[in-house]
Design a protein around this motif. Structure first.
Motif, PDB file in Angstrom:
ATOM      1  N   ARG A 153       4.126 -18.073  68.722  1.00 55.39           N
ATOM      2  CA  ARG A 153       4.010 -16.642  69.003  1.00 55.39           C
ATOM      3  C   ARG A 153       2.599 -16.305  69.489  1.00 55.39           C
ATOM      4  N   ALA A 184       2.593 -17.151  73.082  1.00 56.30           N
ATOM      5  CA  ALA A 184       3.346 -16.163  73.850  1.00 56.30           C
ATOM      6  C   ALA A 184       2.520 -14.897  74.077  1.00 56.30           C
ATOM      7  N   TRP A 203      10.158  -8.087  73.976  1.00 55.94           N
ATOM      8  CA  TRP A 203      10.193  -9.143  72.949  1.00 55.94           C
ATOM      9  C   TRP A 203      11.475  -8.960  72.142  1.00 55.94           C
ATOM     10  N   ARG A 244      14.154 -10.401  69.273  1.00 58.76           N
ATOM     11  CA  ARG A 244      14.285 -11.284  68.115  1.00 58.76           C
ATOM     12  C   ARG A 244      15.412 -10.764  67.232  1.00 58.76           C
ATOM     13  N   PHE A 279       4.044  -3.833  74.378  1.00 64.70           N
ATOM     14  CA  PHE A 279       5.189  -4.582  73.879  1.00 64.70           C
ATOM     15  C   PHE A 279       6.326  -3.652  73.457  1.00 64.70           C
ATOM     16  N   PHE A 301       9.922  -3.939  71.506  1.00 66.82           N
ATOM     17  CA  PHE A 301      10.642  -4.859  70.627  1.00 66.82           C
ATOM     18  C   PHE A 301      12.115  -4.471  70.522  1.00 66.82           C
ATOM     19  N   VAL A 321      10.631 -12.226  76.326  1.00 62.08           N
ATOM     20  CA  VAL A 321      10.482 -13.234  75.281  1.00 62.08           C
ATOM     21  C   VAL A 321      11.710 -13.201  74.389  1.00 62.08           C
ATOM     22  N   ASP A 333      12.751 -14.660  70.998  1.00 61.13           N
ATOM     23  CA  ASP A 333      12.217 -15.302  69.794  1.00 61.13           C
ATOM     24  C   ASP A 333      13.409 -15.739  68.939  1.00 61.13           C
TER      25      ASP A 333
END
Length: 207
Positions: free
Chosen positions: A44, A47, A60, A62, A84, A86, A112, A114
């Motif tokens: 991370r 990244a 991002w 996840r 960012f 999320f 990304v 994750d």
């Protein structure tokens, strides 16, 4: 389906739009419009370092049930946390789907994913095709797949391991390994944090 994508599928040849590389540590770079894998305990951190070398928003993604949320205070030295966005899907199948759709849109420079483990070959191929479509529609996106341990996602454009090697003197250091790349050999470097952020040591680590 775009005609160029259909032709690519029929010919089985690699369709590669403009892929200006993203330099993330000195002269080390990643091709845009492809999916790359980052593994290891400090994946991370790597990244976020890559995100800091780009401009624009970072998506991002996840799983909602997985630990490992990013700390904005820890990100500041590498990238602006306000960039960012999320996304935390509640279903496992929605994580890669979200990454694929984001890459296909070509609206953000970095996506990304994750993940709790390496995805299969079909999923990686779909990410590649989505990123290539995104490059035709807008900014050529960069796809990062984050996996624990030694990684091992098949079909990725490149695979990088990033592991902490901090010394007893309080200096922060990491070992970076290029474990897979289509056109470059495997190598290992020591990475240190300096006044200008993360930098490579002068010589690769051998062995």
């Amino acid at each position: 389906m775009p005609a160029s994508t259909a032709a690519h599928l029929l010919s089985r040849q690699s369709h590669r739009p403009d892929r200006a590389r993203v330099a993330f540590l000195d002269d080390l770079g990643l091709d845009r419009a492809r999916a790359h894998e980052l593994c290891g305990s400090a994946r991370r951190t790597l990244a976020v370092q890559i995100a800091g070398r780009l401009t624009g928003p970072v998506l991002w993604i996840r799983p909602a049930w997985e630990p490992g949320r990013l700390n904005p205070d820890g990100m500041l030295a590498l990238a602006d946390p306000s960039r960012f966005l999320f996304v935390t899907p509640k279903r496992a199948e929605d994580v890669l789907w979200s990454a694929e759709e984001a890459l296909r849109a070509g609206a953000v420079p970095l996506v990304v994913a994750d993940l709790p483990g390496p995805p299969g070959l079909t999923a990686i191929r779909r990410l590649h095709l989505a990123a290539e479509t995104g490059a035709e529609r807008g900014t050529a996106p960069l796809g990062l797949v984050l996996t624990p341990g030694k990684g091992g996602a098949p079909g990725v454009e490149s695979r990088w391991s990033f592991v902490a090697r901090h010394g007893g003197d309080g200096r922060e250091a990491w070992q970076l390994e290029r474990r897979r790349a289509r056109t470059e050999p495997e190598k290992s470097w020591l990475v240190r944090r300096g006044d200008r952020g993360l930098t490579l040591d002068a010589a690769p680590v051998t062995g």
